[in-house]
Design a protein around this motif. Structure first.
Motif, mmCIF file in Angstrom:
data_model
loop_
_atom_site.group_PDB
_atom_site.id
_atom_site.type_symbol
_atom_site.label_atom_id
_atom_site.label_comp_id
_atom_site.label_asym_id
_atom_site.label_seq_id
_atom_site.Cartn_x
_atom_site.Cartn_y
_atom_site.Cartn_z
ATOM 1 N N LYS A 216 0.846 -1.189 0.000
ATOM 2 C CA LYS A 216 0.000 0.000 0.000
ATOM 3 C C LYS A 216 0.884 1.243 0.000
ATOM 4 N N ASP A 217 0.289 2.364 -0.420
ATOM 5 C CA ASP A 217 0.995 3.663 -0.433
ATOM 6 C C ASP A 217 2.298 3.575 -1.225
ATOM 7 N N VAL A 218 2.231 2.971 -2.398
ATOM 8 C CA VAL A 218 3.428 2.787 -3.229
ATOM 9 C C VAL A 218 3.764 4.090 -3.954
ATOM 10 N N GLU A 219 4.996 4.518 -3.834
ATOM 11 C CA GLU A 219 5.486 5.708 -4.537
ATOM 12 C C GLU A 219 6.792 5.361 -5.245
ATOM 13 N N THR A 220 6.950 5.890 -6.441
ATOM 14 C CA THR A 220 8.130 5.590 -7.255
ATOM 15 C C THR A 220 8.803 6.878 -7.701
ATOM 16 N N HIS A 221 10.122 6.885 -7.628
ATOM 17 C CA HIS A 221 10.896 8.058 -8.045
ATOM 18 C C HIS A 221 12.114 7.575 -8.827
ATOM 19 N N VAL A 222 12.494 8.336 -9.847
ATOM 20 C CA VAL A 222 13.662 8.001 -10.655
ATOM 21 C C VAL A 222 14.514 9.248 -10.838
ATOM 22 N N ARG A 223 15.799 9.099 -10.609
ATOM 23 C CA ARG A 223 16.762 10.178 -10.827
ATOM 24 C C ARG A 223 17.927 9.602 -11.617
ATOM 25 N N GLY A 224 17.901 9.800 -12.927
ATOM 26 C CA GLY A 224 18.983 9.279 -13.758
ATOM 27 C C GLY A 224 19.022 7.765 -13.744
ATOM 28 N N GLU A 225 20.141 7.218 -13.308
ATOM 29 C CA GLU A 225 20.335 5.769 -13.303
ATOM 30 C C GLU A 225 19.918 5.119 -11.989
ATOM 31 N N VAL A 226 19.289 5.880 -11.107
ATOM 32 C CA VAL A 226 18.852 5.353 -9.809
ATOM 33 C C VAL A 226 17.361 5.600 -9.645
ATOM 34 N N GLY A 227 16.649 4.588 -9.197
ATOM 35 C CA GLY A 227 15.229 4.723 -8.896
ATOM 36 C C GLY A 227 14.935 4.088 -7.554
ATOM 37 N N TYR A 228 13.867 4.519 -6.911
ATOM 38 C CA TYR A 228 13.515 3.897 -5.634
ATOM 39 C C TYR A 228 12.010 3.859 -5.459
ATOM 40 N N VAL A 229 11.579 2.848 -4.707
ATOM 41 C CA VAL A 229 10.170 2.638 -4.409
ATOM 42 C C VAL A 229 10.004 2.638 -2.892
ATOM 43 N N THR A 230 9.042 3.377 -2.382
ATOM 44 C CA THR A 230 8.683 3.317 -0.975
ATOM 45 C C THR A 230 7.253 2.804 -0.875
ATOM 46 N N CYS A 231 6.979 2.041 0.169
ATOM 47 C CA CYS A 231 5.643 1.481 0.322
ATOM 48 C C CYS A 231 5.469 0.919 1.725
ATOM 49 N N MET A 232 4.217 0.645 2.068
ATOM 50 C CA MET A 232 3.905 -0.153 3.245
ATOM 51 C C MET A 232 3.738 -1.588 2.787
ATOM 52 N N GLU A 233 4.434 -2.476 3.442
ATOM 53 C CA GLU A 233 4.443 -3.899 3.095
ATOM 54 C C GLU A 233 3.750 -4.686 4.203
ATOM 55 N N PHE A 234 2.773 -5.496 3.825
ATOM 56 C CA PHE A 234 2.048 -6.325 4.791
ATOM 57 C C PHE A 234 2.237 -7.790 4.392
ATOM 58 N N VAL A 235 2.712 -8.598 5.340
ATOM 59 C CA VAL A 235 3.032 -9.989 5.048
ATOM 60 C C VAL A 235 2.345 -10.895 6.063
ATOM 61 N N LYS A 236 1.804 -11.992 5.548
ATOM 62 C CA LYS A 236 1.131 -12.979 6.401
ATOM 63 C C LYS A 236 1.543 -14.367 5.946
ATOM 64 N N THR A 237 1.941 -15.208 6.903
ATOM 65 C CA THR A 237 2.348 -16.566 6.586
ATOM 66 C C THR A 237 1.184 -17.525 6.814
ATOM 67 N N LYS A 238 1.321 -18.728 6.238
ATOM 68 C CA LYS A 238 0.291 -19.742 6.420
ATOM 69 C C LYS A 238 0.182 -20.117 7.894
ATOM 70 N N GLY A 239 -1.031 -20.197 8.382
ATOM 71 C CA GLY A 239 -1.264 -20.558 9.763
ATOM 72 C C GLY A 239 -1.261 -19.402 10.725
ATOM 73 N N SER A 240 -0.894 -18.211 10.241
ATOM 74 C CA SER A 240 -0.878 -17.032 11.107
ATOM 75 C C SER A 240 -2.173 -16.250 10.949
ATOM 76 N N SER A 241 -2.636 -15.669 12.050
ATOM 77 C CA SER A 241 -3.863 -14.880 12.014
ATOM 78 C C SER A 241 -3.580 -13.385 11.927
ATOM 79 N N SER A 242 -2.321 -13.004 11.987
ATOM 80 C CA SER A 242 -1.970 -11.586 11.986
ATOM 81 C C SER A 242 -1.020 -11.264 10.842
ATOM 82 N N TRP A 243 -0.978 -9.990 10.497
ATOM 83 C CA TRP A 243 -0.107 -9.492 9.440
ATOM 84 C C TRP A 243 1.083 -8.777 10.061
ATOM 85 N N GLY A 244 2.243 -8.959 9.468
ATOM 86 C CA GLY A 244 3.404 -8.161 9.816
ATOM 87 C C GLY A 244 3.462 -6.948 8.910
#
Length: 245
Positions: A190-218
Motif C-alpha cells: 500500500k501507499d506505493v510511490e516511485t521516483h527516478v533520478r537518472g540511473e537510480v530509482g527507488y520505491v517506498t511502500c507499506m508492506e504487509f506480510v502474512k504466513t500460512k497458519g498465522s492470524s496476523s499481518w506483519g
C-alpha cells in the motif's frame, strides 16, 4: 519480513545462529571476521517472523560462506531487458538549446519526450519492484538472485536488524529468513510511490506480510533502491522497518 519487540544490541561476530519461531533446527551462518555485519535483532511479539543472533568469538569451520541453494532452476520471472535509446540528460540539454534558440515548437516536443521517458522509467522500476515481491512471495531464491545487483556493495536491512552488505551475504540472509516458511506467502503493498533520478530509482511502500497458519499481518515500511545497469534495473538496497499496526 517483520520483526517486533524491544531491540537487543549485538556486536560484530563471525558466527550467526538464526532460529525461526515456527520451530525447526537452528542454522549457523559463518562469516569471516572482516565481514562488517552488525545486528540488533528483536524478540518476537505479534508478527510472522522473528529470530535471534548467537554471537560466538571462534574461528568458523570449513568455508566462510557456503553457496546459496537455488530453489528453482527454471525461472520464468526473467527480468525484462530495457532498451534505453535516449538519455534524459541529453534531452534536457537539447531542451535548453532549443529555448536559447527560441525554437519553442521543438522545445515543446522535447518536453513531451522527457515526460514520456520519465514515466517509462518509473514503470520499469515498478516492474522490477513487482518481480522482487513475486520472488519474495514464492520463496524463489533463483529469481531473487537474478534481481539483485552484483556490482558495488548491495545492502539488505531485514526488519529489526542492521545492514548486511555484499551480494553473497545478502542472498544467504534471504535463504535463512525463508528456511521455515510455507509458500506462497500473502503479501500486500500500500501507499506505493516511485521516483527516478537518472540511473537510480527507488520505491517506498507499506508492506504487509502474512504466513500460512498465522492470524496476523506483519507490517513494514520499505524502501527499495534500484540501479540501472546496461538498461536493466537491479535492486541494490532493500530496507524494511517494522511498524506497529
Amino acid at each position: 519480513m517483520a520483526l517486533r519487540g524491544s531491540g537487543v544490541l549485538c556486536s560484530v561476530s563471525n558466527t550467526v545462529e538464526i532460529t525461526s519461531v515456527f520451530g525447526g533446527s537452528s542454522r549457523l551462518l559463518h562469516l569471516p571476521k572482516s565481514h562488517p555485519i552488525h545486528c540488533n535483532m528483536v524478540s518476537a511479539r505479534t508478527t510472522f517472523w522473528s529470530g535471534h543472533l548467537k554471537l560466538q568469538n571462534k574461528e568458523p569451520s570449513g568455508s566462510p560462506l557456503r553457496p546459496c541453494r537455488v530453489k528453482r532452476e527454471d525461472n520464468n520471472q526473467t527480468a525484462d531487458v530495457e532498451s534505453v535509446s535516449v538519455d534524459e540528460n541529453t534531452l534536457k540539454q537539447d531542451l535548453k538549446t532549443a529555448i536559447q534558440e527560441e525554437n519553442y515548437v521543438e522545445a515543446a516536443k522535447i518536453r513531451d519526450k522527457i515526460k514520456e521517458l520519465q514515466e517509462d522509467n518509473k514503470a520499469s522500476v515498478l516492474s522490477a519492484n513487482a518481480r522482487f515481491y513475486q520472488s519474495f512471495r514464492n520463496g524463489d531464491l533463483a529469481a531473487m538472485q537474478s534481481l539483485w545487483s552484483k556490482s558495488g556493495n548491495p545492502c539488505c536491512v531485514h526488519p529489526g536488524a542492521k545492514g548486511i552488505t555484499g551480494y553473497d551475504y545478502v542472498m544467504e540472509s534471504w535463504e535463512l529468513v525463508w528456511m521455515n516458511y510455507e509458500f506462497p506467502l500473502q503479501i500486500e503493498l500500500k501507499d506505493v510511490e516511485t521516483h527516478v533520478r537518472g540511473e537510480v530509482g527507488y520505491v517506498t511502500c507499506m508492506e504487509f506480510v502474512k504466513t500460512k497458519g498465522s492470524s496476523s499481518w506483519g507490517a513494514q515500511f520499505v524502501s527499495n533502491v534500484f540501479e540501472r545497469i546496461d538498461g536493466q534495473w537491479f535492486i541494490c538496497i532493500h530496507h524494511a522497518s517494522p511498524v506497529d499496526i
